[in-house]
Design a protein around this motif. Structure first.
Motif, PDB file in Angstrom:
ATOM      1  N   ILE A 267      84.446  22.413  16.784  1.00  0.00           N
ATOM      2  CA  ILE A 267      85.877  22.089  16.912  1.00  0.00           C
ATOM      3  C   ILE A 267      86.577  23.123  17.806  1.00  0.00           C
ATOM      4  CG2 ILE A 267      86.625  23.208  14.749  1.00  0.00           C
ATOM      5  CD1 ILE A 267      88.613  20.857  14.496  1.00  0.00           C
ATOM      6  N   LEU A 268      86.129  24.374  17.726  1.00  0.00           N
ATOM      7  CA  LEU A 268      86.733  25.397  18.591  1.00  0.00           C
ATOM      8  C   LEU A 268      86.402  25.106  20.058  1.00  0.00           C
ATOM      9  CD1 LEU A 268      86.006  28.472  16.333  1.00  0.00           C
ATOM     10  CD2 LEU A 268      88.236  27.461  16.789  1.00  0.00           C
ATOM     11  N   CYS A 269      85.192  24.625  20.319  1.00  0.00           N
ATOM     12  CA  CYS A 269      84.825  24.253  21.697  1.00  0.00           C
ATOM     13  C   CYS A 269      85.695  23.091  22.176  1.00  0.00           C
ATOM     14  CB  CYS A 269      83.347  23.859  21.778  1.00  0.00           C
ATOM     15  SG  CYS A 269      82.227  25.272  21.729  1.00  0.00           S
ATOM     16  N   ARG A 270      85.989  22.157  21.291  1.00  0.00           N
ATOM     17  CA  ARG A 270      86.886  21.058  21.663  1.00  0.00           C
ATOM     18  C   ARG A 270      88.258  21.618  22.031  1.00  0.00           C
ATOM     19  NH1 ARG A 270      86.048  16.060  17.376  1.00  0.00           N
ATOM     20  NH2 ARG A 270      87.958  15.258  18.325  1.00  0.00           N
ATOM     21  N   GLY A 271      88.741  22.534  21.203  1.00  0.00           N
ATOM     22  CA  GLY A 271      90.057  23.123  21.461  1.00  0.00           C
ATOM     23  C   GLY A 271      90.098  23.880  22.774  1.00  0.00           C
ATOM     24  N   SER A 272      89.062  24.671  23.042  1.00  0.00           N
ATOM     25  CA  SER A 272      89.130  25.462  24.278  1.00  0.00           C
ATOM     26  C   SER A 272      88.940  24.577  25.510  1.00  0.00           C
ATOM     27  CB  SER A 272      88.175  26.657  24.258  1.00  0.00           C
ATOM     28  OG  SER A 272      86.872  26.273  23.930  1.00  0.00           O
ATOM     29  N   ALA A 273      88.141  23.508  25.376  1.00  0.00           N
ATOM     30  CA  ALA A 273      88.028  22.581  26.516  1.00  0.00           C
ATOM     31  C   ALA A 273      89.383  21.923  26.763  1.00  0.00           C
ATOM     32  CB  ALA A 273      86.959  21.522  26.247  1.00  0.00           C
ATOM     33  N   LEU A 274      90.054  21.565  25.687  1.00  0.00           N
ATOM     34  CA  LEU A 274      91.378  20.934  25.831  1.00  0.00           C
ATOM     35  C   LEU A 274      92.379  21.907  26.467  1.00  0.00           C
ATOM     36  CD1 LEU A 274      93.126  18.386  25.123  1.00  0.00           C
ATOM     37  CD2 LEU A 274      93.876  19.667  23.109  1.00  0.00           C
ATOM     38  N   ARG A 275      92.304  23.176  26.062  1.00  0.00           N
ATOM     39  CA  ARG A 275      93.248  24.179  26.594  1.00  0.00           C
ATOM     40  C   ARG A 275      93.149  24.254  28.127  1.00  0.00           C
ATOM     41  NH1 ARG A 275      94.180  27.650  30.005  1.00  0.00           N
ATOM     42  NH2 ARG A 275      94.618  29.835  29.672  1.00  0.00           N
ATOM     43  N   PHE A 276      91.910  24.301  28.648  1.00  0.00           N
ATOM     44  CA  PHE A 276      91.781  24.423  30.108  1.00  0.00           C
ATOM     45  C   PHE A 276      92.042  23.088  30.798  1.00  0.00           C
ATOM     46  CE2 PHE A 276      89.753  28.227  28.502  1.00  0.00           C
ATOM     47  CZ  PHE A 276      90.416  29.172  29.263  1.00  0.00           C
ATOM     48  N   PHE A 277      91.732  22.003  30.112  1.00  0.00           N
ATOM     49  CA  PHE A 277      92.110  20.700  30.653  1.00  0.00           C
ATOM     50  C   PHE A 277      93.632  20.628  30.825  1.00  0.00           C
ATOM     51  CE2 PHE A 277      93.848  16.507  29.613  1.00  0.00           C
ATOM     52  CZ  PHE A 277      93.410  15.796  30.722  1.00  0.00           C
ATOM     53  N   THR A 287     101.671  21.250  41.186  1.00  0.00           N
ATOM     54  CA  THR A 287     101.534  22.110  42.377  1.00  0.00           C
ATOM     55  C   THR A 287     101.804  21.269  43.622  1.00  0.00           C
ATOM     56  OG1 THR A 287      99.853  23.363  41.220  1.00  0.00           O
ATOM     57  CG2 THR A 287      99.997  23.729  43.588  1.00  0.00           C
ATOM     58  N   PRO A 288     102.770  21.676  44.464  1.00  0.00           N
ATOM     59  CA  PRO A 288     103.074  20.865  45.635  1.00  0.00           C
ATOM     60  C   PRO A 288     101.905  20.795  46.615  1.00  0.00           C
ATOM     61  CG  PRO A 288     104.443  22.856  45.558  1.00  0.00           C
ATOM     62  CD  PRO A 288     103.564  22.901  44.362  1.00  0.00           C
ATOM     63  N   ALA A 289     101.745  19.657  47.262  1.00  0.00           N
ATOM     64  CA  ALA A 289     100.703  19.532  48.287  1.00  0.00           C
ATOM     65  C   ALA A 289     100.989  20.583  49.353  1.00  0.00           C
ATOM     66  CB  ALA A 289     100.752  18.132  48.887  1.00  0.00           C
ATOM     67  N   GLY A 290      99.958  21.213  49.880  1.00  0.00           N
ATOM     68  CA  GLY A 290     100.163  22.209  50.929  1.00  0.00           C
ATOM     69  C   GLY A 290     100.324  23.618  50.380  1.00  0.00           C
ATOM     70  N   ALA A 291     100.407  23.782  49.038  1.00  0.00           N
ATOM     71  CA  ALA A 291     100.485  25.135  48.470  1.00  0.00           C
ATOM     72  C   ALA A 291      99.162  25.834  48.765  1.00  0.00           C
ATOM     73  CB  ALA A 291     100.723  25.054  46.970  1.00  0.00           C
ATOM     74  N   LEU A 292      99.224  27.173  48.869  1.00  0.00           N
ATOM     75  CA  LEU A 292      98.020  27.892  49.291  1.00  0.00           C
ATOM     76  C   LEU A 292      96.987  28.065  48.186  1.00  0.00           C
ATOM     77  CD1 LEU A 292      99.718  30.544  51.572  1.00  0.00           C
ATOM     78  CD2 LEU A 292      98.157  28.724  52.289  1.00  0.00           C
ATOM     79  N   VAL A 293      97.369  27.686  46.957  1.00  0.00           N
ATOM     80  CA  VAL A 293      96.447  27.863  45.837  1.00  0.00           C
ATOM     81  C   VAL A 293      95.475  26.683  45.753  1.00  0.00           C
ATOM     82  CG1 VAL A 293      96.392  27.831  43.314  1.00  0.00           C
ATOM     83  CG2 VAL A 293      98.029  29.250  44.497  1.00  0.00           C
ATOM     84  N   VAL A 294      94.221  26.971  45.470  1.00  0.00           N
ATOM     85  CA  VAL A 294      93.237  25.895  45.285  1.00  0.00           C
ATOM     86  C   VAL A 294      93.397  25.365  43.860  1.00  0.00           C
ATOM     87  CG1 VAL A 294      90.778  25.326  45.234  1.00  0.00           C
ATOM     88  CG2 VAL A 294      91.626  27.071  46.829  1.00  0.00           C
ATOM     89  N   LYS A 295      93.693  24.061  43.734  1.00  0.00           N
ATOM     90  CA  LYS A 295      93.908  23.496  42.401  1.00  0.00           C
ATOM     91  C   LYS A 295      92.559  23.271  41.720  1.00  0.00           C
ATOM     92  CE  LYS A 295      96.791  20.030  43.778  1.00  0.00           C
ATOM     93  NZ  LYS A 295      97.740  18.908  43.557  1.00  0.00           N
ATOM     94  N   LYS A 296      92.487  23.602  40.424  1.00  0.00           N
ATOM     95  CA  LYS A 296      91.224  23.430  39.692  1.00  0.00           C
ATOM     96  C   LYS A 296      91.217  22.057  39.041  1.00  0.00           C
ATOM     97  CE  LYS A 296      90.696  28.308  39.167  1.00  0.00           C
ATOM     98  NZ  LYS A 296      89.813  29.321  38.697  1.00  0.00           N
ATOM     99  N   ASP A 297      90.030  21.468  38.959  1.00  0.00           N
ATOM    100  CA  ASP A 297      89.897  20.079  38.543  1.00  0.00           C
ATOM    101  C   ASP A 297      90.021  19.907  37.018  1.00  0.00           C
ATOM    102  OD1 ASP A 297      89.303  17.460  38.262  1.00  0.00           O
ATOM    103  OD2 ASP A 297      87.219  17.611  38.956  1.00  0.00           O
ATOM    104  N   PRO A 298      91.038  19.205  36.544  1.00  0.00           N
ATOM    105  CA  PRO A 298      91.146  19.017  35.090  1.00  0.00           C
ATOM    106  C   PRO A 298      90.013  18.165  34.524  1.00  0.00           C
ATOM    107  CG  PRO A 298      92.943  17.850  36.247  1.00  0.00           C
ATOM    108  CD  PRO A 298      92.155  18.590  37.282  1.00  0.00           C
ATOM    109  N   LEU A 299      89.471  17.265  35.330  1.00  0.00           N
ATOM    110  CA  LEU A 299      88.457  16.345  34.797  1.00  0.00           C
ATOM    111  C   LEU A 299      87.170  17.062  34.399  1.00  0.00           C
ATOM    112  CD1 LEU A 299      89.011  13.228  37.062  1.00  0.00           C
ATOM    113  CD2 LEU A 299      89.880  13.686  34.762  1.00  0.00           C
TER     114      LEU A 299
END
Ligand SMILES: Nc1ncnc2c1ncn2[C@@H]1O[C@H](COP(=O)(O)OP(=O)(O)OP(=O)(O)O)[C@@H](O)[C@H]1O
Ligand SMILES: N[C@@H](CCO)C(=O)O
Length: 321
Positions: A267-277, A287-299
């Motif tokens: 259950i803790l693994c479920r919670g931590s996966a959900l947190r980063f999702f 995050t606006p398109a064109g921002a310099l930060v690389v967006k991380k994939d929620p999927l």
């Protein structure tokens, strides 16, 4: 690219005068990281990291983060040590931002960690948990059950843009976790973001942990669940039980888990996966398109969450009773 705030050489030199850090010889922005602006400084003494704390970091939390690094390094953990100013303060200000100088840690993070590295990370995490004992400040985890609901409220209406059916699936997951989240397990100071990019190695030997800016007080074994999520899955989304086994054994070689902690692991693994999702989903949508930060994939974290939902027993993570 994580340099959100520019600094001028003149301002930097004036800032450094408040420290006993030697003469500035060079400085450059560090592209990695997403939260804060980081610079590598060379001085006539030793290399240093300058961090300017950006909007997602609450200034009131900085004494906790900096004090914790100090506490942990005093207890022998390899982590950055904040440099005190001549007046003793650990925190200053530069270009209108709270700023700190911390010691430079040698090493590189691993792009392709293997089982032996996971074992070392497990052991280092447990050492951190023990070294954190006695730290006098506390900080509740802002990204636990309550914080997830807050984040979800901001993304829920647009979640189905990312994948059809998410609104219902995540709503049900939050309800499940709220009802079943464990409470009576050992707690203490946790890192809460010990991903591969926050662990340095020199060759195959772990040389230090960085980035304590999500650290807080929470269940110790929740921190292990974060590491299982971030270290023990392959790029294709498959869980690597050899890595998981090495990580859990590494952890238990320093701090054995109780039966209740072992039982709570799925259950803790479920919670931590959900947190980063949820944090990734929020960033993905805002995050606006064109921002310099690389967006991380929620999927990536949605897949992990679904994997954990099907786990019935901690042995499926590689834990041998
Ligand atoms: N003490 C240190 N010694 C050596 N390098 C460091 C140190 N602190 C930070 N760095 C470098 O700066 C980069 C970004 O640091 P950090 O991970 O703390 O930033 P951040 O913006 O909080 O990132 P994130 O939360 O996304 O991981 C690191 O990947 C590393 O290259
Ligand atoms: N480690 C986090 C990012 C910032 O801490 C993630 O991968 O989503």
């Amino acid at each position: 690219m994580a340099v959100y705030t520019d600094i001028s050489e003149g301002d930097l030199k004036a800032f450094l005068e408040q420290y006993d850090a030697g003469e500035l010889t060079s400085y450059k922005g560090i592209a990695e990281g997403v939260e804060n602006s980081n610079f590598l400084l060379h001085t006539s003494k030793s290399p240093l990291i300058l961090t300017l704390y950006e909007k997602r970091v609450d200034k009131n939390d900085l004494p906790f983060f900096l004090g914790l690094m100090h506490h942990l390094s005093e207890r022998g953990l390899n982590c950055p040590l904040p440099l005190p100013r001549k007046d003793g303060a650990l925190l200053g200000e530069l270009s209108g931002r709270p700023a700190a100088l911390i010691s430079f840690l040698e090493g590189m993070w691993l792009r392709k960690p293997e089982a032996q590295h996971c074992g070392e990370v497990g052991a280092a995490l447990a050492r951190m948990h023990i070294a954190g004992e006695g730290f006098e400040l506390t900080r509740p985890n802002a990204l636990s059950l309550e914080g997830w609901h807050v984040l979800w409220a901001k993304s829920e209406a647009r979640a189905d843009e990312v994948e059809e059916g998410l609104e219902t699936e995540i709503g049900a997951e939050l309800d499940f976790l709220a009802t079943h989240w464990p409470k009576d397990l050992a707690s203490g100071v946790i890192h809460a973001d010990l991903f591969p990019d926050n662990v340095f190695f020199l060759g195959d030997t772990l040389s230090g942990l960085i980035d304590f800016y999500f650290a807080c007080n929470d269940l110790l074994v929740y921190d292990l669940s974060i590491c299982l999520n971030s270290w023990c899955f392959e790029k294709d989304g498959a869980y690597n039980i050899t890595k998981g086994k090495a990580m859990i054994e590494g952890y238990q070689s320093v701090r054995p888990l109780s039966a209740a902690e072992i039982e709570a692991l799925p259950i803790l693994c479920r919670g931590s996966a959900l947190r980063f999702f949820l944090t990734r989903l929020y960033d993905w949508l805002t995050t606006p398109a064109g921002a310099l930060v690389v967006k991380k994939d929620p999927l990536e974290y949605l897949k992990k969450l679904r994997f954990h939902r099907a786990v019935t027993n901690a042995s499926e993570y590689g834990l041998i009773a």
